[in-house]
Write a protein that holds these residues in place. Structure first.
Motif, short mmCIF file in Angstrom:
data_model
loop_
_atom_site.label_atom_id
_atom_site.label_comp_id
_atom_site.label_asym_id
_atom_site.label_seq_id
_atom_site.Cartn_x
_atom_site.Cartn_y
_atom_site.Cartn_z
N ILE A 111 -2.45 -1.36 -2.35
CA ILE A 111 -2.42 -0.43 -1.22
C ILE A 111 -3.80 0.19 -1.01
O ILE A 111 -4.29 0.95 -1.83
CB ILE A 111 -1.39 0.70 -1.47
CG1 ILE A 111 -0.02 0.11 -1.84
CG2 ILE A 111 -1.29 1.61 -0.27
CD1 ILE A 111 0.74 -0.48 -0.71
N LEU A 112 -4.41 -0.14 0.11
CA LEU A 112 -5.68 0.49 0.48
C LEU A 112 -5.49 1.06 1.88
O LEU A 112 -5.36 0.33 2.84
CB LEU A 112 -6.82 -0.53 0.47
CG LEU A 112 -7.16 -1.15 -0.89
CD1 LEU A 112 -8.27 -2.19 -0.72
CD2 LEU A 112 -7.61 -0.08 -1.86
N LEU B 93 -12.07 0.40 3.80
CA LEU B 93 -12.05 0.06 2.38
C LEU B 93 -11.48 -1.35 2.18
O LEU B 93 -11.93 -2.10 1.32
CB LEU B 93 -11.21 1.10 1.63
CG LEU B 93 -11.43 1.20 0.13
CD1 LEU B 93 -12.90 1.45 -0.18
CD2 LEU B 93 -10.57 2.31 -0.46
N PRO C 20 -15.99 5.10 -0.63
CA PRO C 20 -16.03 3.74 -0.08
C PRO C 20 -17.12 2.90 -0.74
O PRO C 20 -16.93 1.71 -0.99
CB PRO C 20 -16.35 3.97 1.40
CG PRO C 20 -15.98 5.37 1.67
CD PRO C 20 -16.20 6.12 0.40
N GLY D 213 -16.26 2.29 -4.53
CA GLY D 213 -15.17 1.35 -4.69
C GLY D 213 -15.64 -0.06 -4.96
O GLY D 213 -15.04 -0.80 -5.74
N GLY E 33 -14.48 -1.07 -8.73
CA GLY E 33 -13.18 -1.71 -8.61
C GLY E 33 -12.21 -0.70 -8.03
O GLY E 33 -12.43 0.52 -8.10
N LEU E 34 -11.13 -1.19 -7.43
CA LEU E 34 -10.24 -0.30 -6.70
C LEU E 34 -9.00 0.06 -7.51
O LEU E 34 -8.20 0.88 -7.11
CB LEU E 34 -9.81 -0.97 -5.40
CG LEU E 34 -11.01 -1.34 -4.51
CD1 LEU E 34 -10.60 -2.33 -3.44
CD2 LEU E 34 -11.59 -0.10 -3.89
N GLU E 35 -8.86 -0.58 -8.66
CA GLU E 35 -7.65 -0.33 -9.46
C GLU E 35 -7.94 0.69 -10.55
O GLU E 35 -8.85 1.50 -10.42
CB GLU E 35 -7.16 -1.66 -10.05
CG GLU E 35 -6.62 -2.59 -8.98
CD GLU E 35 -5.31 -2.09 -8.38
OE1 GLU E 35 -4.47 -1.57 -9.13
OE2 GLU E 35 -5.12 -2.22 -7.17
N LEU F 256 -7.27 7.49 -2.09
CA LEU F 256 -8.37 6.90 -1.32
C LEU F 256 -8.82 5.53 -1.83
O LEU F 256 -9.35 4.74 -1.06
CB LEU F 256 -9.56 7.85 -1.29
CG LEU F 256 -9.30 9.19 -0.58
CD1 LEU F 256 -10.56 10.02 -0.53
CD2 LEU F 256 -8.75 8.97 0.81
N LEU F 257 -8.67 5.28 -3.10
CA LEU F 257 -8.90 3.90 -3.55
C LEU F 257 -7.57 3.17 -3.37
O LEU F 257 -6.78 3.53 -2.53
CB LEU F 257 -9.34 3.88 -5.02
CG LEU F 257 -10.77 4.37 -5.31
CD1 LEU F 257 -11.05 4.30 -6.79
CD2 LEU F 257 -11.78 3.53 -4.55
N SER F 258 -7.35 2.16 -4.16
CA SER F 258 -6.06 1.50 -4.09
C SER F 258 -4.96 2.50 -4.41
O SER F 258 -4.99 3.14 -5.45
CB SER F 258 -6.06 0.37 -5.11
OG SER F 258 -4.78 -0.17 -5.19
N ALA F 259 -4.01 2.67 -3.48
CA ALA F 259 -3.00 3.71 -3.66
C ALA F 259 -2.13 3.40 -4.88
O ALA F 259 -1.72 2.27 -5.08
CB ALA F 259 -2.13 3.82 -2.42
N ARG G 13 0.40 7.10 -4.25
CA ARG G 13 1.21 6.12 -3.53
C ARG G 13 2.51 6.74 -3.04
O ARG G 13 2.95 6.47 -1.92
CB ARG G 13 1.50 4.94 -4.44
CG ARG G 13 2.09 3.76 -3.72
CD ARG G 13 2.11 2.57 -4.66
NE ARG G 13 2.59 1.39 -3.99
CZ ARG G 13 2.32 0.16 -4.40
NH1 ARG G 13 1.57 -0.02 -5.48
NH2 ARG G 13 2.79 -0.88 -3.77
N LEU H 67 1.52 8.86 0.01
CA LEU H 67 1.18 8.06 1.18
C LEU H 67 2.40 7.37 1.76
O LEU H 67 2.60 7.35 2.98
CB LEU H 67 0.13 7.01 0.80
CG LEU H 67 -1.29 7.53 0.61
CD1 LEU H 67 -2.19 6.44 0.07
CD2 LEU H 67 -1.83 8.07 1.92
#
Lengths: 353, 263, 261
Positions: A181-182, A187, B122, B125, B129-131, B210-213, B218, B221
């Motif tokens: 989820i992004l 992004l 941004p 990231g 990494g986004l995780e 803001l990164l990977s939810a 989560r 969102l």
């Protein structure tokens, strides 16, 4: 001492109650705008005005007078979420929400009697982008494919589901095993470009930016090509308000439709409208704008001729919503669209031209 | 003066706590009642009644969603916080002690301290990494400077007189830092660590938004984009409660370890 | 036999404010020697450099010229042969009374058991038995300074340095503490150097008083104090005591004359 502390502890609570009461009380004075003889509508936008979104503001400011409206740009307020915009209308501080169609259907199902009465923007330039060998819709459902998307119910999620449905896929975004989820498309573009994900849903101009870096990039599907029935955003208002202000709403919508017709026909006018009304930090270059205009005209982004919001397209969107797990059922068309107002608006436009 | 007010205070004592608790409970009930009343009004859409929020909270925990989200957020937060504490106290000590570090690292730290981390998300990231790893790095960035700056300030603020005491009693350089400088700087270090807890929570949730939810982010969102207001509010309340509990805990630890000051 | 010898010691502080360099002459050409077992008191108005002199003897700062010899060896830094009592006690606030008294012993690497025993002895000596586990914040100013004394005594130094130890105390506590110091010092009679601006304190405690003049500090006069030990509070009403007090006051005045006032 103890007593003092206790009073001090009670003060914030009491203050909150008073503030809440004040907010509640304040609504009553503000909620009755419009009515007979009103010449303006307060519009709550749910997102910043992108270049493709300009016809509504352009039409109202340019042609509003022709339909007895007296509106300025100050009558439009941009909020950062549909929920807040909706609350603003419910609290009587705005009359109309311009926002996501699926969100509107969802609100309606939750018991908020909002009706769509006018188009805003029908299409979007979102595409399904693939890289690293991912080049088909089926690939998205491979457990090894990393797919970036926004939250269930978000714009990207709805768009992907619409494309999947139009392409005859039974599965939805919720069935993608490697989902990440992004929320922001920016992004997602970054992640796609850097190879952190193999597929995503982004604007086509974002795809072209990312394609320079990504490995074997490919557009798997494009929303406006695959899903002609898609309706992205529309104008909606509480049914009661629409009944009271039917003519006003029709006049407003007529101005919007005029704007759509004018900008479809005249590229230079479109560029001027983007300059004046779009919430962009810097003007997109001519190439980008021209491509956008061409897509908008060819694929009916601005349904100025017939008003869009047809039973077919609304039903399609509702089905997407149901399949996505957002909606319980497809609502009756008349319950969610104020067809009479839209038709009256088209009449008014015909009278003018 | 003191002798005349004391007995008067003593007669209040039995009613004092009772009165306080009565008022506290009443004000909480009043607040909840007002919330319920306001939430039930047809025109309130973004505020769901407290009863629905409570139900959503219950459902959230019953389904295991909230528990998992909470555990995930806390994991991110705790790992990031521990890394930040080690780096922050370590580098802070170094800056406090070494002129070299003061000249080379401190300006960078101040620049980092003043930069709003969310602005960098941004760009960051791409590299982080986004995780999970990215989220942990964000938590570290969010709170490391607070800990670091407080630590180095604490070292610099050690009273010179106490250093003289150490030297006069023949403390070796190592003993001087271990037995005088470090304990003397402890109030600052603990303050930094306490503020760091709050910032770590904010960092964790912000990264999850803001990164990977993920996790609490989560939940928030998802609830937001489906207009599930009761779940959204329940998630917000849960995040607030998490912050409240952890900050309380941090204060408690701080008070315990600095008990000598007010003993 | 002389334990401490100070030879022609001067001290100049240089302070820079931007481009302006300012020199302060704190001490000029000070020479004196202190005998083993002697209780010597340096008295002088504030700013006469007496604290600077003590810091040099302690080894925290070095003289600009001249030298200081302890048992014939020049002082290069702090050492276990000197124990210091500071003006505001300067206890370590995060340590209990016992751990504060043990501090100097820890730094010298004394084993835990012996530390415990010695701490107990000196805590008892300064009359704080029962307060071992209290933190400084729980003690009055006088009690804190008792801990300060115990901490300095505990390292069993050959020389005791006391930097206006009772300067921050109220008048009554001060008198009590002077009596206590006389009593405690009397047990071992190790060499002691005390700094004060209090004439009566100097007379009550000293075998010999060194009067210092002001800016730059010099030795103005050296006065032997003849009173027998142990000294008790009634000494303060002795006519000879009063007479000497007056003499010292005169000496101090002439030391500062023309410069301060």
């Amino acid at each position: 001492m103890a007593r003092q502390t206790a009073f001090r502890a009670a003060v914030p609570a009491v203050a909150l109650v008073l503030v809440a009461a004040a907010c509640g009380g304040g609504d009553d004075d503000a909620s009755t705008s419009g009515g007979d003889g009103a010449t303006s509508i307060r519009v709550a936008n749910t997102s910043p005005t992108q270049p493709g979104f300009v016809p509504a503001k352009f039409g109202v400011i340019t042609y509003g007078e022709n339909f007895g409206l007296d509106m300025t740009i100050d009558d439009f307020t941009t909020f950062d979420s549909h929920a807040v915009a909706t609350q603003t209308v419910l609290s009587g501080r705005a009359d109309v929400v311009a926002g996501s169609l699926v969100s509107n259907l969802l609100l309606n199902e939750q018991g908020q009697d909002f009706k769509l009465f006018c188009p805003y923007i029908a299409q979007d330039d979102f595409v399904i982008a693939g890289a690293n060998g991912i080049d088909s819709v089926e690939d998205l459902f491979d457990p090894n494919t990393r797919v970036a998307l926004d939250s269930p119910g978000g714009a990207g999620d709805v768009i992907l589901n619409a494309m999947l449905q139009a392409l005859g896929q039974d599965q939805t975004a919720a069935d993608i095993p490697g989902i990440q989820i992004l929320e922001s498309s920016g992004l997602r573009t970054t992640a796609f470009a850097s190879g952190d994900v193999d597929a995503t849903v982004i604007h086509d101009y974002q795809y072209y930016e990312a394609a320079e870096q990504a490995t074997d990039p490919v557009i798997i599907a494009s929303l406006f090509e695959e899903v002609p029935d898609f309706v992205k955003e529309g104008h909606a208002a509480p049914a009661a308000w629409l009944e009271e202000n039917a003519e006003l709403a029709a006049n407003y919508c007529a101005a919007v439709l005029m704007g759509m017709r004018e900008l479809s026909a005249d590229y230079d006018a479109f560029v001027g409208a983007v300059e004046e009304f779009a919430d962009v930090e810097e003007m997109p270059d001519d190439e980008t704008l021209r491509a956008l205009h061409t897509s908008a005209v060819d694929y009916g982004f601005w349904p100025g001729e017939d008003g869009g919001l047809s039973e077919e397209s609304i039903t399609f969107m509702a089905e997407v919503g149901v399949k996505s797990g957002l909606l319980e059922e497809v609502p009756a068309y008349e319950d969610v669209v104020a067809v009479d107002i839209l038709e009256r608006a088209l009449e008014l436009v015909e009278e003018q031209s | 003066m003191a002798s005349t007010t004391k007995p008067a205070a003593a007669t209040f004592d039995p009613t004092g706590p009772m009165l306080m608790w009565t008022l506290r409970i009443t004000s909480v009930i009043a607040l909840l009642a007002a919330w319920e009343w306001y939430g039930r009004k047809p025109e309130s859409f973004t505020i769901a009644p407290v009863s629905e929020v409570a139900t959503a909270m219950w459902d959230g925990f019953a389904s295991g969603d909230f528990g998992r989200a909470l555990a995930g957020t806390m994991l991110t937060m705790v790992v990031g916080y521990v890394i930040a504490a080690v780096i922050g106290v370590g580098v802070g000590l170094w800056i406090g002690v070494s002129r070299y570090a003061q000249n080379t690292i401190e300006p960078l730290v101040h620049a980092g301290y003043a930069t709003p981390v969310s602005l960098l998300i941004p760009i960051l990231g791409i590299y982080t990494g986004l995780e999970l790893r990215g989220r942990i790095i964000l938590v570290v960035l969010w709170c490391v400077f607070e800990i670091l700056v407080n630590t180095s300030t604490g070292i610099k603020e050690v009273p010179p007189a106490l250093i003289d005491v150490g030297k006069s009693f023949n403390a070796s350089k190592f003993d001087l830092y271990r037995k005088v400088v470090l304990p003397a700087a402890r109030p600052y270090i603990f303050l930094g660590l306490k503020i760091g807890v709050g910032r770590a929570i904010r960092g964790a949730v912000t990264a999850e938004l803001l990164l990977s939810a993920a996790n609490l982010g989560r939940v928030l969102l998802g609830a937001q984009s489906t207009f599930d207001i009761p779940t959204l509010l329940a998630g917000i309340v849960l995040t607030m409660l998490l912050g409240l509990v952890l900050m309380r805990l941090a204060s408690l630890v701080e008070r315990r370890s600095l008990a000598y000051r007010t003993a | 036999m002389s334990v401490l010898t100070i030879e022609n010691v001067s001290k100049t502080f240089t302070t820079k404010r931007g481009r302006v360099v300012q020199e302060t002459h704190a001490l000029a050409d000070v020479s004196l020697s202190i005998d083993e077992g002697e209780f010597c008191v340096i008295i002088g108005a504030s700013g006469c450099g007496k604290s600077t002199l003590l810091r040099m003897i302690d080894g925290l700062t070095a003289p600009s010229s001249g030298q200081i010899l302890l048992k014939g060896r020049p002082i290069t830094g702090p050492g276990p042969d000197r124990g210091v009592v500071f003006q505001h006690a300067h206890l370590l606030p995060w340590r209990t009374v016992r751990k504060n008294v043990e501090f100097g012993l820890e730094c010298l690497g004394v084993g835990q058991r012996e530390r415990r025993e010695r701490a107990a002895t000196y805590i008892d000596m300064v009359g704080l038995s029962g307060f071992e586990d209290h933190y400084p914040a729980q003690l009055s100013g006088g009690m804190q300074q008792r801990v300060g004394l115990a901490r300095a005594f505990a390292v069993e130094p050959e020389m005791l340095l006391l930097d206006e130890p009772f300067g921050a105390l109220d008048a009554q506590t001060k008198l009590v503490m002077q009596g206590e110091l006389e009593r405690i010092w009397g047990v071992r009679r190790s060499t002691a150097l005390l700094i004060t601006h209090d004439i009566e304190e100097a007379l009550f405690l000293a075998d010999r008083i060194i009067v210092m003049s002001n800016r730059p500090g010099r030795v103005a006069q050296i006065v032997d104090v003849p009173f027998a030990r142990p000294r008790r509070d009634d000494l303060r009403s002795d006519p000879e005591f009063a007479k000497m007090k007056f003499q010292l006051w005169d000496a101090l005045k002439s030391g500062t004359a023309g410069r301060a006032a």
